[in-house]
Design an enzyme around this catalytic site. Structure first.
Site, PDB file in Angstrom:
ATOM      1  N   GLU A   1      16.809 -19.550 -15.157  1.00  0.00           N
ATOM      2  CA  GLU A   1      15.815 -18.593 -15.665  1.00  0.00           C
ATOM      3  C   GLU A   1      16.344 -17.167 -15.781  1.00  0.00           C
ATOM      4  OE1 GLU A   1      12.121 -18.294 -13.421  1.00  0.00           O
ATOM      5  OE2 GLU A   1      13.165 -18.384 -11.517  1.00  0.00           O
TER       6      GLU A   1
ATOM      7  N   GLU B   1      14.939 -25.732  -7.001  1.00  0.00           N
ATOM      8  CA  GLU B   1      14.687 -24.287  -7.046  1.00  0.00           C
ATOM      9  C   GLU B   1      15.980 -23.529  -7.363  1.00  0.00           C
ATOM     10  OE1 GLU B   1      12.263 -22.458  -7.365  1.00  0.00           O
ATOM     11  OE2 GLU B   1      12.766 -20.500  -6.574  1.00  0.00           O
TER      12      GLU B   1
ATOM     13  N   LYS C   1       5.882 -12.709 -15.782  1.00  0.00           N
ATOM     14  CA  LYS C   1       5.646 -12.786 -14.347  1.00  0.00           C
ATOM     15  C   LYS C   1       4.413 -13.627 -14.064  1.00  0.00           C
ATOM     16  CE  LYS C   1       6.142 -11.877 -10.027  1.00  0.00           C
ATOM     17  NZ  LYS C   1       7.061 -12.860  -9.413  1.00  0.00           N
TER      18      LYS C   1
ATOM     19  N   TRP D   1      -3.060  -2.326  -1.479  1.00  0.00           N
ATOM     20  CA  TRP D   1      -2.734  -3.655  -1.993  1.00  0.00           C
ATOM     21  C   TRP D   1      -3.341  -4.609  -0.989  1.00  0.00           C
ATOM     22  CZ3 TRP D   1       0.087  -8.249  -1.527  1.00  0.00           C
ATOM     23  CH2 TRP D   1       0.261  -8.924  -2.735  1.00  0.00           C
TER      24      TRP D   1
ATOM     25  N   ARG E   1       4.737   0.281  -6.407  1.00  0.00           N
ATOM     26  CA  ARG E   1       4.681  -0.576  -5.221  1.00  0.00           C
ATOM     27  C   ARG E   1       3.623  -1.672  -5.385  1.00  0.00           C
ATOM     28  NH1 ARG E   1       6.584   2.430  -0.518  1.00  0.00           N
ATOM     29  NH2 ARG E   1       5.113   1.401   0.845  1.00  0.00           N
TER      30      ARG E   1
ATOM     31  N   ASN F   1      -1.329   1.764   6.165  1.00  0.00           N
ATOM     32  CA  ASN F   1      -0.539   0.649   5.609  1.00  0.00           C
ATOM     33  C   ASN F   1      -0.174  -0.252   6.765  1.00  0.00           C
ATOM     34  OD1 ASN F   1      -0.490   2.084   3.293  1.00  0.00           O
ATOM     35  ND2 ASN F   1       1.701   2.550   3.348  1.00  0.00           N
ATOM     36  N   GLY F   2      -0.109  -1.550   6.525  1.00  0.00           N
ATOM     37  CA  GLY F   2       0.300  -2.472   7.585  1.00  0.00           C
ATOM     38  C   GLY F   2      -0.840  -3.414   7.935  1.00  0.00           C
TER      39      GLY F   2
ATOM     40  N   CYS G   1       0.834  -1.208   0.000  1.00  0.00           N
ATOM     41  CA  CYS G   1       0.000   0.000   0.000  1.00  0.00           C
ATOM     42  C   CYS G   1       0.871   1.260   0.000  1.00  0.00           C
ATOM     43  CB  CYS G   1      -0.861   0.056   1.247  1.00  0.00           C
ATOM     44  SG  CYS G   1      -1.840  -1.408   1.512  1.00  0.00           S
TER      45      CYS G   1
ATOM     46  N   HIS H   1      22.690 -42.482 -10.832  1.00  0.00           N
ATOM     47  CA  HIS H   1      21.890 -43.206 -11.824  1.00  0.00           C
ATOM     48  C   HIS H   1      21.907 -42.506 -13.182  1.00  0.00           C
ATOM     49  CE1 HIS H   1      20.552 -45.942  -8.760  1.00  0.00           C
ATOM     50  NE2 HIS H   1      20.232 -44.913  -7.982  1.00  0.00           N
TER      51      HIS H   1
ATOM     52  N   LYS I   1      16.325 -21.131 -10.601  1.00  0.00           N
ATOM     53  CA  LYS I   1      16.684 -19.714 -10.484  1.00  0.00           C
ATOM     54  C   LYS I   1      17.853 -19.398 -11.390  1.00  0.00           C
ATOM     55  CE  LYS I   1      13.786 -17.808  -7.987  1.00  0.00           C
ATOM     56  NZ  LYS I   1      12.904 -18.612  -8.852  1.00  0.00           N
TER      57      LYS I   1
HETATM   58  C1  G6P Z   1       5.914 -17.912 -13.889  1.00  0.00           C
HETATM   59  C2  G6P Z   1       6.934 -17.161 -13.044  1.00  0.00           C
HETATM   60  C3  G6P Z   1       7.435 -18.067 -11.913  1.00  0.00           C
HETATM   61  C4  G6P Z   1       6.274 -18.589 -11.107  1.00  0.00           C
HETATM   62  C5  G6P Z   1       5.245 -19.306 -11.990  1.00  0.00           C
HETATM   63  C6  G6P Z   1       3.967 -19.603 -11.230  1.00  0.00           C
HETATM   64  O1  G6P Z   1       6.542 -18.909 -14.620  1.00  0.00           O
HETATM   65  O2  G6P Z   1       8.018 -16.744 -13.831  1.00  0.00           O
HETATM   66  O3  G6P Z   1       8.316 -17.329 -11.075  1.00  0.00           O
HETATM   67  O4  G6P Z   1       6.739 -19.470 -10.138  1.00  0.00           O
HETATM   68  O5  G6P Z   1       4.873 -18.477 -13.075  1.00  0.00           O
HETATM   69  O6  G6P Z   1       3.337 -18.395 -10.942  1.00  0.00           O
HETATM   70  P1  G6P Z   1       2.288 -18.200  -9.770  1.00  0.00           P
HETATM   71  O7  G6P Z   1       1.831 -16.780  -9.887  1.00  0.00           O
HETATM   72  O8  G6P Z   1       1.176 -19.184 -10.020  1.00  0.00           O
HETATM   73  O9  G6P Z   1       2.992 -18.480  -8.489  1.00  0.00           O
END
Ligand code: G6P
Length: 613
Positions: free
Chosen positions: A493, A486, A608, A76, A27, A102-103, A2, A509, A490
């Site tokens: 990507e 993960e 995103k 938000w 934000r 906010n908060g 927010c 294996h 990371k």
């Molecule tokens: C996209 C993003 C990832 C995310 C995935 C799932 O591929 O680049 O970072 O983990 O979507 O998104 P969600 O909003 O469902 O967590």
């Protein structure tokens, strides 16, 4: 997150407030609103959606031109959907007192009950509205000034706030207060501005006062007074803002991803906020109240997600089986939806999603609903489609995530899964003593993450040594096997380096054939049930001239003997280790991408929020 803007001075407040809100757009927000004092009354307008919608609604209203004092907000959502009623400002019953906040007010339900019994009528689902009513309760019952009423009200509140308050009966005054949510005051010529950060202020003045936690300020046309929340006067220094607008949005970080990595101690605090009852030592998740009896009896949990959220699901499988003793499966949402899945009676399906809009996750969720499952959402974006369509759920409260590569949403997903698993575990079999150990340790996690973040520069220097290798392996076991996946995701990507994540035992294996010629292999190897086994795996890699980077528990000298580099994380309970071990891997990927000149916040080919199949 927010945003707050406020103005008191000689100029029309309307356009200053709207421009300020626009500056805070980065934000993230889902609704906005303004309050302007004019002609004896507080004029309030608010709506869901873009600020431009609010601007159009206000266009031509003379009060925008004549009023010279006002407060405004971008919301938000945390409590309640993004709609008109939940948007700020909120008022008391008479409409004479207005607030923007906010908060999170942690004890809002107790306060709401109390205020309802006193005859106050609530018109939103927000926690913030209690502040407006509580302030008016004191204002009408003994407090002689607005600031006295605000001080008295804040004395009853637990939680976090950046707060601005106006009152039609004291029309030349804005009272602001801060605890845990930033608030700064711009000091111009015969005018003051307030804002959540300097971006909304600097086109008017570079002179600012940073309010500290537990401080309150009273802004009038004659000057400014600052107090502590204990009503002791404090003198504040005026400081100069030297940042550009873009730097302010990034809060001094070079990229949103790095900012969000560093926000994790705070986002986890927000995720835990109001959910750990430290008095009775129990977990309270209001969003699950309606379904908790069904959940306790559930026969099977299915976790659905995509990308990083799917990795959070994999850790969820360990958490739900280990802590709650409920058989659990994890599914790629995209596979589940087309697989003709068997959904037996007593199955609960949990969708994990930062955005709450991912097409495959949503479709899989609907599929499971059609087949009779109880559905839950672990979602960050309040009011998103998944949040609306599930039977119940728990929000992450991680704040908006702007970097494409998910970081703080991931750790908050782990936190929420842990909370649900503990709550169910305690109701099924877990001793109170065990629960208390987890609660105590969960509380320490933000601080422990801070110690890992301090190693960012060392991690960058280490990453630089390996930056020319095009193939990496990430290996882990147990709770840290999904962290290996993960870490690899990371790295690939955002830096476009090829990386694979595997359970460490699977290496022999097949993938072991890749190891030669100094290939970097990252082991997630904290002290845990399979620690000795992973030491064996490390030696297998060294024997084939791989280079080992280990993530290990502080004080572990054994791993050091067999590794080329060790990054230490503090000790914690095994089930909570992923919250710490993922941090160095996020930093490693970030620094690798920067070193290779990649566009960290907008990696090639990625979005995103993936709202198409
Ligand atoms: C996209 C993003 C990832 C995310 C995935 C799932 O591929 O680049 O970072 O983990 O979507 O998104 P969600 O909003 O469902 O967590």
């Amino acid at each position: 997150m927010c945003g707050i803007v406020g103005y008191i001075g000689p100029k029309p407040a309307g356009s200053i407030l709207i421009e300020g809100l626009k500056r805070l757009e980065y934000r993230g927000y889902d609704s906005s609103g303004v309050c302007i004092y004019d002609n004896g009354e507080l004029f309030i307008d608010k709506c869901p959606g873009r600020i431009s919608v609010l601007e159009e609604k206000l266009a031509g209203d003379p009060r925008i031109e004549t009023g010279t004092i006002g407060i405004a907000h971008t919301r938000w959502a945390t409590h309640g959907e993004p709609n008109q009623a939940n948007a700020h400002p909120h008022t008391d019953d008479s409409g004479r007192i207005a607030i923007v906040h906010n908060g999170i007010i942690e004890n809002y339900s107790a306060l709401k009950q109390f205020l309802t019994s006193k005859g106050h009528v609530f018109s939103s689902e927000t926690d913030s509205e209690v502040l407006a009513k509580l302030i008016s309760e004191f204002y009408n019952n003994g407090s002689s000034t607005l600031e006295d009423a605000v001080l008295a009200a804040l004395g009853e509140v637990s939680g976090t706030y950046g707060l601005a308050v106006m009152c039609a009966d004291e029309p030349d005054k804005i009272v602001v207060a801060r605890k845990g949510s930033p608030l700064i005051i711009g000091v111009g010529k015969d005018e003051y501005l307030i804002a959540s950060d300097a971006s909304a202020i600097i086109e008017h003045t570079a002179n600012v006062i940073y309010l500290n936690d537990n401080e309150l300020a009273i802004l009038t046309r004659d000057g400014l007074r600052t107090l502590t929340l204990d009503n002791v006067p404090v003198t504040k220094k005026i400081q100069q803002v030297e940042w550009t607008l873009e730097q302010i949005a990034l809060d001094g970080y070079d990229h949103f991803m790095l900012k969000e990595i560093f926000e994790q101690p705070d986002s986890i605090r927000m995720s835990l906020s109001g959910r750990l009852d430290m008095r009775d030592m129990r977990i309270q998740l209001g969003g699950l109240d309606q379904v908790v009896r069904d959940l306790v009896r559930t026969r099977k949990i299915v976790l659905l997600g995509c990308g990083t959220a799917w990795h959070a699901g994999l850790i969820g499988e360990y958490l739900f089986e280990d802590l709650a003793r409920i058989p659990t499966e994890v599914e790629y949402a995209s596979e589940f939806r087309y697989r003709n899945p068997i959904v037996e009676e007593g199955t609960s399906v949990i969708a994990l999603s930062q955005s709450g809009e991912t097409a495959d996750t949503l479709a899989a969720l609907r599929e499971s609903q059609d087949r009779g499952a109880l559905t839950l959402g672990i979602v960050n974006a309040v009011g998103s489609t998944i949040a609306r369509e599930t039977d119940a759920g728990v929000y992450l409260h991680a704040g908006p995530e702007i970097g494409v590569a998910s970081t703080k949403a991931f750790t908050c997903q782990l936190v929420v899964e842990t909370l649900i698993a503990l709550m169910l575990g305690r109701r099924r079999h877990m001793s109170q003593q065990t629960l208390e150990r987890y609660i105590e340790e969960l509380q320490k996690i933000p601080e422990k993450i801070e110690t890992v973040l301090k190693q960012s520069e060392q991690i960058r220097d280490m990453t630089a040594k390996y930056i020319d290798y095009e193939n990496w392996l990430f290996l882990g076991r147990g709770y840290n096997y999904p962290i290996a996946l993960e870490g690899a995701l990371k790295l690939k990507e955002i830096s476009y380096i090829h990386a694979e994540g595997l359970p460490a035992a699977e290496m022999k294996h097949g993938p072991i054939a890749l190891i030669h010629d100094g290939m970097p292999v990252v082991f997630i190897a904290p002290k845990c049930g399979t620690y000795e086994k992973i030491l064996g795996n490390i030696q297998e890699v060294k024997a084939r001239s791989g280079q080992v980077i280990a993530i290990a528990t502080e004080g572990d000298t054994e791993v050091h003997k067999h590794s080329d580099h060790v990054i230490y994380v503090p000790d914690t309970l095994e089930a909570l280790q992923p919250l710490l071990t993922v941090i160095p891997l996020q930093l490693l990927a970030y620094h690798a991408a920067v070193l290779r000149g990649c566009n960290v916040d907008k990696p090639r080919n990625l979005a995103k929020s993936v709202t198409v199949e």
